[in-house]
Design a protein around this motif. Structure first.
Motif, PDB file in Angstrom:
ATOM      1  N   CYS A 109       0.830  -1.212   0.000  1.00 52.36           N
ATOM      2  CA  CYS A 109       0.000   0.000   0.000  1.00 52.36           C
ATOM      3  C   CYS A 109       0.863   1.260   0.000  1.00 52.36           C
ATOM      4  CB  CYS A 109      -0.983  -0.012   1.164  1.00 52.36           C
ATOM      5  SG  CYS A 109      -0.236  -0.121   2.778  1.00 52.36           S
ATOM      6  N   ARG A 110       1.993   1.172  -0.603  1.00 46.76           N
ATOM      7  CA  ARG A 110       2.927   2.293  -0.706  1.00 46.76           C
ATOM      8  C   ARG A 110       2.402   3.335  -1.680  1.00 46.76           C
ATOM      9  NH1 ARG A 110       9.104   1.361  -2.658  1.00 46.76           N
ATOM     10  NH2 ARG A 110       9.666   3.538  -2.792  1.00 46.76           N
ATOM     11  N   LYS A 111       2.515   4.604  -1.319  1.00 48.70           N
ATOM     12  CA  LYS A 111       2.096   5.725  -2.173  1.00 48.70           C
ATOM     13  C   LYS A 111       3.300   6.641  -2.362  1.00 48.70           C
ATOM     14  CE  LYS A 111      -2.401   4.926  -2.035  1.00 48.70           C
ATOM     15  NZ  LYS A 111      -2.919   4.012  -2.960  1.00 48.70           N
ATOM     16  N   GLY A 112       3.875   6.633  -3.553  1.00 47.93           N
ATOM     17  CA  GLY A 112       5.037   7.480  -3.819  1.00 47.93           C
ATOM     18  C   GLY A 112       6.198   7.104  -2.926  1.00 47.93           C
ATOM     19  N   ARG A 113       6.710   8.074  -2.201  1.00 52.03           N
ATOM     20  CA  ARG A 113       7.827   7.806  -1.294  1.00 52.03           C
ATOM     21  C   ARG A 113       7.360   7.337   0.072  1.00 52.03           C
ATOM     22  NH1 ARG A 113      12.957   9.464  -2.425  1.00 52.03           N
ATOM     23  NH2 ARG A 113      13.359   9.724  -0.213  1.00 52.03           N
ATOM     24  N   TYR A 114       6.060   7.500   0.371  1.00 56.69           N
ATOM     25  CA  TYR A 114       5.550   7.120   1.685  1.00 56.69           C
ATOM     26  C   TYR A 114       5.114   5.665   1.691  1.00 56.69           C
ATOM     27  CZ  TYR A 114       2.657   6.688   5.789  1.00 56.69           C
ATOM     28  OH  TYR A 114       2.111   6.261   6.964  1.00 56.69           O
ATOM     29  N   ALA A 115       5.586   4.927   2.655  1.00 55.08           N
ATOM     30  CA  ALA A 115       5.142   3.550   2.883  1.00 55.08           C
ATOM     31  C   ALA A 115       4.755   3.451   4.349  1.00 55.08           C
ATOM     32  CB  ALA A 115       6.247   2.557   2.557  1.00 55.08           C
ATOM     33  N   PRO A 116       3.540   2.988   4.634  1.00 53.53           N
ATOM     34  CA  PRO A 116       3.104   2.928   6.030  1.00 53.53           C
ATOM     35  C   PRO A 116       3.912   1.916   6.844  1.00 53.53           C
ATOM     36  CG  PRO A 116       1.497   1.885   4.619  1.00 53.53           C
ATOM     37  CD  PRO A 116       2.515   2.506   3.720  1.00 53.53           C
ATOM     38  N   PRO A 117       4.041   2.178   8.132  1.00 58.76           N
ATOM     39  CA  PRO A 117       4.805   1.265   8.984  1.00 58.76           C
ATOM     40  C   PRO A 117       4.041  -0.031   9.253  1.00 58.76           C
ATOM     41  CG  PRO A 117       3.854   3.004  10.298  1.00 58.76           C
ATOM     42  CD  PRO A 117       3.551   3.342   8.863  1.00 58.76           C
ATOM     43  N   VAL A 118       4.769  -1.006   9.736  1.00 58.76           N
ATOM     44  CA  VAL A 118       4.186  -2.284  10.128  1.00 58.76           C
ATOM     45  C   VAL A 118       4.438  -2.485  11.616  1.00 58.76           C
ATOM     46  CG1 VAL A 118       4.569  -3.305   7.855  1.00 58.76           C
ATOM     47  CG2 VAL A 118       6.279  -3.608   9.623  1.00 58.76           C
ATOM     48  N   HIS A 119       3.683  -3.400  12.212  1.00 58.10           N
ATOM     49  CA  HIS A 119       3.965  -3.753  13.599  1.00 58.10           C
ATOM     50  C   HIS A 119       4.244  -5.250  13.680  1.00 58.10           C
ATOM     51  CE1 HIS A 119      -0.422  -4.453  13.397  1.00 58.10           C
ATOM     52  NE2 HIS A 119      -0.212  -5.374  14.313  1.00 58.10           N
ATOM     53  N   MET A 120       5.074  -5.598  14.636  1.00 53.23           N
ATOM     54  CA  MET A 120       5.497  -6.984  14.794  1.00 53.23           C
ATOM     55  C   MET A 120       4.434  -7.771  15.550  1.00 53.23           C
ATOM     56  SD  MET A 120       9.522  -6.457  15.601  1.00 53.23           S
ATOM     57  CE  MET A 120       9.362  -5.113  16.751  1.00 53.23           C
ATOM     58  N   ILE A 121       4.253  -9.022  15.136  1.00 49.36           N
ATOM     59  CA  ILE A 121       3.241  -9.852  15.764  1.00 49.36           C
ATOM     60  C   ILE A 121       3.871 -10.946  16.615  1.00 49.36           C
ATOM     61  CG2 ILE A 121       1.343 -11.442  15.350  1.00 49.36           C
ATOM     62  CD1 ILE A 121       0.572  -9.739  13.014  1.00 49.36           C
ATOM     63  N   LYS A 122       4.732 -11.781  16.000  1.00 50.77           N
ATOM     64  CA  LYS A 122       5.336 -12.883  16.758  1.00 50.77           C
ATOM     65  C   LYS A 122       6.544 -13.434  16.012  1.00 50.77           C
ATOM     66  CE  LYS A 122       2.349 -16.432  14.761  1.00 50.77           C
ATOM     67  NZ  LYS A 122       1.440 -17.522  15.033  1.00 50.77           N
ATOM     68  N   LEU A 123       7.270 -14.303  16.692  1.00 50.62           N
ATOM     69  CA  LEU A 123       8.385 -15.045  16.114  1.00 50.62           C
ATOM     70  C   LEU A 123       7.942 -16.475  15.866  1.00 50.62           C
ATOM     71  CD1 LEU A 123      11.197 -13.840  18.494  1.00 50.62           C
ATOM     72  CD2 LEU A 123      11.118 -13.425  16.043  1.00 50.62           C
ATOM     73  N   THR A 124       8.421 -17.062  14.780  1.00 46.21           N
ATOM     74  CA  THR A 124       8.109 -18.452  14.488  1.00 46.21           C
ATOM     75  C   THR A 124       9.370 -19.178  14.029  1.00 46.21           C
ATOM     76  OG1 THR A 124       7.492 -17.919  12.211  1.00 46.21           O
ATOM     77  CG2 THR A 124       5.719 -17.968  13.831  1.00 46.21           C
ATOM     78  N   ALA A 125       9.331 -20.494  14.119  1.00 45.93           N
ATOM     79  CA  ALA A 125      10.471 -21.305  13.687  1.00 45.93           C
ATOM     80  C   ALA A 125      10.455 -21.522  12.180  1.00 45.93           C
ATOM     81  CB  ALA A 125      10.462 -22.646  14.405  1.00 45.93           C
ATOM     82  N   THR A 126       9.263 -21.540  11.594  1.00 42.57           N
ATOM     83  CA  THR A 126       9.126 -21.726  10.144  1.00 42.57           C
ATOM     84  C   THR A 126       8.237 -20.622   9.586  1.00 42.57           C
ATOM     85  OG1 THR A 126       7.202 -23.149  10.435  1.00 42.57           O
ATOM     86  CG2 THR A 126       9.351 -24.232  10.284  1.00 42.57           C
TER      87      THR A 126
END
Length: 142
Positions: A109-126
């Protein structure tokens, strides 16, 4: 007449001590791996269950040593989820995971030079989510 050589007198004790030292090192390495995995799992459960706090977080190296090599993230805008391999992140291995969150951006959902941030959910082995192309902000302008 000759005396016993030092090898025949002390050799058995030296070899035994070396074997015990090697066994202790292996046990210590296994304990460190278990501790790293437990810390990474605790952080992952805290992030998934409560949505944070992201600090204190394990380092990238601790996650990889513990066997959790994938970081699941979600875009704040479009809710696209992605699993990122921690081995592909070009940061020092002693970097805590919470420092990565500001540099990860959504590409769908990037618009031009702006890309919205993401948030971390969890760690997984696979990898649990289909691959998603992501780019580090430093690589965008290339």
């Amino acid at each position: 007449m000759s005396t016993k050589s030092r090898e025949s007198i002390w050799g058995g004790r030296i070899r035994g001590a070396k074997i015990r030292a090697d066994g202790a090192r292996e046990a210590a390495a296994k304990a460190i791996r278990e501790a790293d995995r437990a810390e990474a799992e605790a952080w992952s459960i805290r992030m998934e269950g409560y949505g944070g706090p992201a600090q204190p977080a394990p380092s990238i190296g601790q996650c990889l040593n513990g066997g959790l090599g994938w970081l699941e993230v979600e875009c704040n805008r479009c809710k696209t989820r992605a699993s990122l391999p921690l081995t592909a992140i070009r940061r020092p291995r002693d970097t805590p995971l919470w420092k990565l969150e500001a540099s990860l951006k959504c590409r769908s959902c990037r618009k031009g030079r702006y890309a919205p941030p993401v948030h971390m959910i969890k760690l997984t082995a696979t990898r649990e989510i289909t691959p998603y192309k992501w780019v580090h902000p430093e690589e965008e302008d290339r």
